[in-house]
Enzyme design. Structure first.
Site, PDB file in Angstrom:
ATOM      1  N   THR A  41      17.079 -33.830 -34.505  1.00  0.00           N
ATOM      2  CA  THR A  41      17.738 -32.691 -33.869  1.00  0.00           C
ATOM      3  C   THR A  41      17.178 -32.581 -32.443  1.00  0.00           C
ATOM      4  OG1 THR A  41      16.005 -31.121 -34.456  1.00  0.00           O
ATOM      5  CG2 THR A  41      17.756 -31.470 -36.096  1.00  0.00           C
TER       6      THR A  41
ATOM      7  N   ALA B  17      12.256 -28.969 -40.422  1.00  0.00           N
ATOM      8  CA  ALA B  17      12.728 -27.577 -40.419  1.00  0.00           C
ATOM      9  C   ALA B  17      13.355 -27.259 -39.074  1.00  0.00           C
ATOM     10  CB  ALA B  17      11.552 -26.621 -40.662  1.00  0.00           C
ATOM     11  N   GLU B  18      14.187 -26.253 -39.078  1.00  0.00           N
ATOM     12  CA  GLU B  18      14.513 -25.544 -37.840  1.00  0.00           C
ATOM     13  C   GLU B  18      13.354 -24.585 -37.651  1.00  0.00           C
ATOM     14  OE1 GLU B  18      16.848 -25.942 -35.663  1.00  0.00           O
ATOM     15  OE2 GLU B  18      17.953 -27.484 -36.759  1.00  0.00           O
TER      16      GLU B  18
ATOM     17  N   THR C 274       4.455 -21.403 -43.065  1.00  0.00           N
ATOM     18  CA  THR C 274       3.982 -20.630 -41.926  1.00  0.00           C
ATOM     19  C   THR C 274       3.452 -19.255 -42.341  1.00  0.00           C
ATOM     20  OG1 THR C 274       4.851 -19.386 -40.026  1.00  0.00           O
ATOM     21  CG2 THR C 274       6.451 -20.055 -41.635  1.00  0.00           C
ATOM     22  N   ASP C 275       2.549 -18.712 -41.541  1.00  0.00           N
ATOM     23  CA  ASP C 275       2.047 -17.356 -41.790  1.00  0.00           C
ATOM     24  C   ASP C 275       3.146 -16.303 -41.623  1.00  0.00           C
ATOM     25  OD1 ASP C 275       2.285 -17.494 -39.004  1.00  0.00           O
ATOM     26  OD2 ASP C 275       0.227 -16.866 -38.580  1.00  0.00           O
ATOM     27  N   GLU C 276       4.236 -16.692 -40.942  1.00  0.00           N
ATOM     28  CA  GLU C 276       5.279 -15.702 -40.653  1.00  0.00           C
ATOM     29  C   GLU C 276       5.986 -15.200 -41.916  1.00  0.00           C
ATOM     30  OE1 GLU C 276       7.693 -16.390 -37.242  1.00  0.00           O
ATOM     31  OE2 GLU C 276       6.247 -17.766 -36.354  1.00  0.00           O
TER      32      GLU C 276
ATOM     33  N   TYR D  22      14.296 -17.033 -39.338  1.00  0.00           N
ATOM     34  CA  TYR D  22      13.415 -18.211 -39.490  1.00  0.00           C
ATOM     35  C   TYR D  22      12.429 -17.989 -40.628  1.00  0.00           C
ATOM     36  CZ  TYR D  22       9.266 -21.100 -38.774  1.00  0.00           C
ATOM     37  OH  TYR D  22       8.187 -21.927 -38.977  1.00  0.00           O
TER      38      TYR D  22
ATOM     39  N   LYS E 257      12.023 -19.853 -44.322  1.00  0.00           N
ATOM     40  CA  LYS E 257      10.793 -20.544 -44.741  1.00  0.00           C
ATOM     41  C   LYS E 257      10.258 -19.924 -46.034  1.00  0.00           C
ATOM     42  CE  LYS E 257       8.751 -23.407 -42.994  1.00  0.00           C
ATOM     43  NZ  LYS E 257       8.830 -24.898 -43.092  1.00  0.00           N
TER      44      LYS E 257
ATOM     45  N   ASN F 115       0.111 -20.107 -35.815  1.00  0.00           N
ATOM     46  CA  ASN F 115       0.744 -20.811 -34.692  1.00  0.00           C
ATOM     47  C   ASN F 115      -0.076 -22.023 -34.281  1.00  0.00           C
ATOM     48  OD1 ASN F 115       2.686 -18.856 -34.586  1.00  0.00           O
ATOM     49  ND2 ASN F 115       2.170 -18.111 -32.546  1.00  0.00           N
TER      50      ASN F 115
ATOM     51  N   ASN G 295      -0.823 -11.739 -27.238  1.00  0.00           N
ATOM     52  CA  ASN G 295      -0.088 -12.639 -26.338  1.00  0.00           C
ATOM     53  C   ASN G 295      -0.570 -12.456 -24.900  1.00  0.00           C
ATOM     54  OD1 ASN G 295       1.346 -13.683 -28.449  1.00  0.00           O
ATOM     55  ND2 ASN G 295       3.177 -12.433 -28.092  1.00  0.00           N
TER      56      ASN G 295
HETATM   57  P1  NAD Z   1       9.595 -29.087 -34.687  1.00  0.00           P
HETATM   58  O1  NAD Z   1      10.796 -28.230 -34.418  1.00  0.00           O
HETATM   59  O2  NAD Z   1       8.812 -29.607 -33.541  1.00  0.00           O
HETATM   60  O3  NAD Z   1      10.045 -30.353 -35.543  1.00  0.00           O
HETATM   61  C1  NAD Z   1      10.933 -30.262 -36.619  1.00  0.00           C
HETATM   62  C2  NAD Z   1      11.390 -31.672 -36.970  1.00  0.00           C
HETATM   63  O4  NAD Z   1      12.271 -31.581 -38.098  1.00  0.00           O
HETATM   64  C3  NAD Z   1      12.174 -32.359 -35.835  1.00  0.00           C
HETATM   65  O5  NAD Z   1      11.714 -33.680 -35.681  1.00  0.00           O
HETATM   66  C4  NAD Z   1      13.608 -32.325 -36.329  1.00  0.00           C
HETATM   67  O6  NAD Z   1      14.391 -33.422 -35.844  1.00  0.00           O
HETATM   68  C5  NAD Z   1      13.417 -32.379 -37.842  1.00  0.00           C
HETATM   69  N1  NAD Z   1      14.566 -31.819 -38.573  1.00  0.00           N
HETATM   70  C6  NAD Z   1      15.167 -30.609 -38.364  1.00  0.00           C
HETATM   71  N2  NAD Z   1      16.186 -30.458 -39.224  1.00  0.00           N
HETATM   72  C7  NAD Z   1      16.224 -31.574 -40.006  1.00  0.00           C
HETATM   73  C8  NAD Z   1      17.041 -32.000 -41.079  1.00  0.00           C
HETATM   74  N3  NAD Z   1      18.068 -31.237 -41.540  1.00  0.00           N
HETATM   75  N4  NAD Z   1      16.781 -33.192 -41.650  1.00  0.00           N
HETATM   76  C9  NAD Z   1      15.758 -33.968 -41.195  1.00  0.00           C
HETATM   77  N5  NAD Z   1      14.966 -33.627 -40.169  1.00  0.00           N
HETATM   78  C10 NAD Z   1      15.195 -32.439 -39.583  1.00  0.00           C
HETATM   79  O7  NAD Z   1       8.705 -28.258 -35.690  1.00  0.00           O
HETATM   80  P2  NAD Z   1       7.113 -28.178 -35.807  1.00  0.00           P
HETATM   81  O8  NAD Z   1       6.631 -27.132 -34.879  1.00  0.00           O
HETATM   82  O9  NAD Z   1       6.558 -29.539 -35.751  1.00  0.00           O
HETATM   83  O10 NAD Z   1       6.969 -27.590 -37.284  1.00  0.00           O
HETATM   84  C11 NAD Z   1       6.904 -28.476 -38.406  1.00  0.00           C
HETATM   85  C12 NAD Z   1       6.781 -27.644 -39.662  1.00  0.00           C
HETATM   86  O11 NAD Z   1       5.612 -26.837 -39.604  1.00  0.00           O
HETATM   87  C13 NAD Z   1       7.951 -26.683 -39.877  1.00  0.00           C
HETATM   88  O12 NAD Z   1       8.272 -26.688 -41.259  1.00  0.00           O
HETATM   89  C14 NAD Z   1       7.411 -25.330 -39.449  1.00  0.00           C
HETATM   90  O13 NAD Z   1       8.038 -24.283 -40.150  1.00  0.00           O
HETATM   91  C15 NAD Z   1       5.950 -25.476 -39.827  1.00  0.00           C
HETATM   92  N6  NAD Z   1       5.009 -24.661 -39.023  1.00  0.00           N
HETATM   93  C16 NAD Z   1       5.038 -24.719 -37.661  1.00  0.00           C
HETATM   94  C17 NAD Z   1       4.116 -23.987 -36.915  1.00  0.00           C
HETATM   95  C18 NAD Z   1       4.089 -24.051 -35.407  1.00  0.00           C
HETATM   96  O14 NAD Z   1       3.324 -23.309 -34.785  1.00  0.00           O
HETATM   97  N7  NAD Z   1       4.860 -24.911 -34.751  1.00  0.00           N
HETATM   98  C19 NAD Z   1       3.181 -23.183 -37.570  1.00  0.00           C
HETATM   99  C20 NAD Z   1       3.167 -23.150 -38.967  1.00  0.00           C
HETATM  100  C21 NAD Z   1       4.089 -23.907 -39.680  1.00  0.00           C
END
Ligand code: NAD
Length: 328
Positions: free
Chosen positions: A40, A85-86, A127-129, A151, A155, A180, A249
């Site tokens: 994506t 994830a989105e 996520t903590d959210e 979101y 999750k 985060n 923040n």
């Molecule tokens: P990101 O948005 O950078 O990456 C998400 C990835 O998932 C992308 O490579 C995207 O192409 C892929 N993707 C999206 N929809 C898809 C689908 N339908 N099929 C296959 N691939 C798909 O996200 P991130 O920040 O790396 O987060 C990764 C995970 O960690 C998520 O599940 C998020 O909820 C969780 N998370 C993130 C954070 C943060 O601070 N970023 C904190 C806690 C948890």
């Protein structure tokens, strides 16, 4: 014996860091990795460039909601770490449909395939959210889920579906709920890379509301180590909080301004985000007590290193920033 690991979302920020770490010098022996990623807007094949030629890595472009593909891919694996994830709250406020489809529906598609093929543990990266705003104390893993954005609700749905797969069908599912993250290769829509890239270009940064929302911040290296601890030594059906350093923040922006030699006149206060949770706070004593995990990177060192990375990798983020500006 070689472990065949399926990593979903391995071209995103945290997933790619996980894959680079696993296949890097300190990674576990005898692991081969398949990345399944739909690429994506947030997925970037360049995030895997450092390990692109590693014979232990296979990349499959594909959607976790594509049940026949997921079934076929799952069949050749032993374990799953599910990042796909989105992931951006602001986008979920504009249109939640992709969030429900991928985060809830895609997770169930993976869980069903994992059950059919006996692939476990299944690590659900969350996520903590999902807990919602913490008015008083820090949340333990037993706290009820009260998500407030599309979101976080999607999750939370995924977490509950994953835990239900454990209770109903006995699949070894482990859930991580992390604060985060920040670090290199983070798509510049999230606070730290967005503000860093704006400040490095001499632009102003938009701060939501009064800037007093409290978040915990963890370097992505630490998150990846925690996920590895859960994959290797966690317990089936268990949830693990992974906290970081708490600050408002406003305090975080102060640190970023300092790193970029900018002043407070570079900050524009903008209308608050809808449903913006006031405070997140995690009790992370379980993962520390049971798995011996504690964060290793302190915030000021981690932030300085992250800013250095963005300074040195304009070729990675400038095309994204230009594309985002054209779409705005
Ligand atoms: P990101 O948005 O950078 O990456 C998400 C990835 O998932 C992308 O490579 C995207 O192409 C892929 N993707 C999206 N929809 C898809 C689908 N339908 N099929 C296959 N691939 C798909 O996200 P991130 O920040 O790396 O987060 C990764 C995970 O960690 C998520 O599940 C998020 O909820 C969780 N998370 C993130 C954070 C943060 O601070 N970023 C904190 C806690 C948890």
């Amino acid at each position: 014996m070689t472990t065949r690991l399926l990593v979903t979302g391995g071209a995103g920020f945290i997933g790619s860091h996980y894959v680079r770490t696993l296949l890097g010098p300190g990674g576990p022996p005898d692991v081969v990795v398949t990345v399944l990623d739909a690429l994506t807007y947030a997925g970037n094949p360049a995030n895997l460039d450092p390990v692109r030629d590693d014979p232990r890595l296979v990349f499959i472009p594909g959607d976790i909601c594509d049940a026949p593909l997921v079934d076929q891919v799952m069949a050749g694996h032993d374990q799953v770490v599910h990042f796909a994830a989105e992931s951006h709250v602001d986008r979920s406020l504009l249109d939640a449909s992709a969030f429900v489809r991928t985060n809830a529906g895609g997770t169930q598609t993976l869980l069903d395939a994992a059950l059919r093929h006996g692939v476990a543990p299944f690590v659900q990266v969350s996520t903590d959210e999902v807990y919602g705003s913490a008015e008083r104390d820090a949340w333990s893993e037993d706290e009820p889920l009260r998500p407030n954005s599309p979101y976080s609700a999607s999750k939370a749905s995924a977490d509950l579906l994953a835990l239900a797969q454990h209770v109903s069908h006995g699949l070894d599912v482990r859930v991580t709920r992390c604060a985060n993250n920040y670090g290199p290769y983070q798509y510049p829509e999230k606070l730290i890379p967005r503000f860093a890239t704006l400040l490095l270009d001499g632009n102003k940064v938009p701060l939501y509301g009064d800037g007093l929302h409290v978040r915990e911040w963890l370097h992505v290296d630490d998150h990846v180590r925690a996920i590895e601890a859960v994959r290797a030594r966690g317990r089936a059906g268990r949830v693990y909080n992974i906290g970081g350093t708490a600050l408002t923040n406003r305090e975080l922006v102060g640190l970023l301004l300092k790193e970029c030699d900018a002043e407070w006149d570079s900050v524009e206060y903008v209308e608050d985000r809808k449903g913006h949770d006031r405070r997140y706070a995690l009790d992370s004593s379980r993962i520390s007590r049971e798995l011996g995990f504690t964060p290793a990177t302190d915030l000021s060192t981690g932030l300085a290193a992250t800013l250095d990375w963005y300074r040195a990798h304009r070729s990675w983020w400038e095309p994204i920033v230009v594309r985002r500006a054209r779409q705005a």
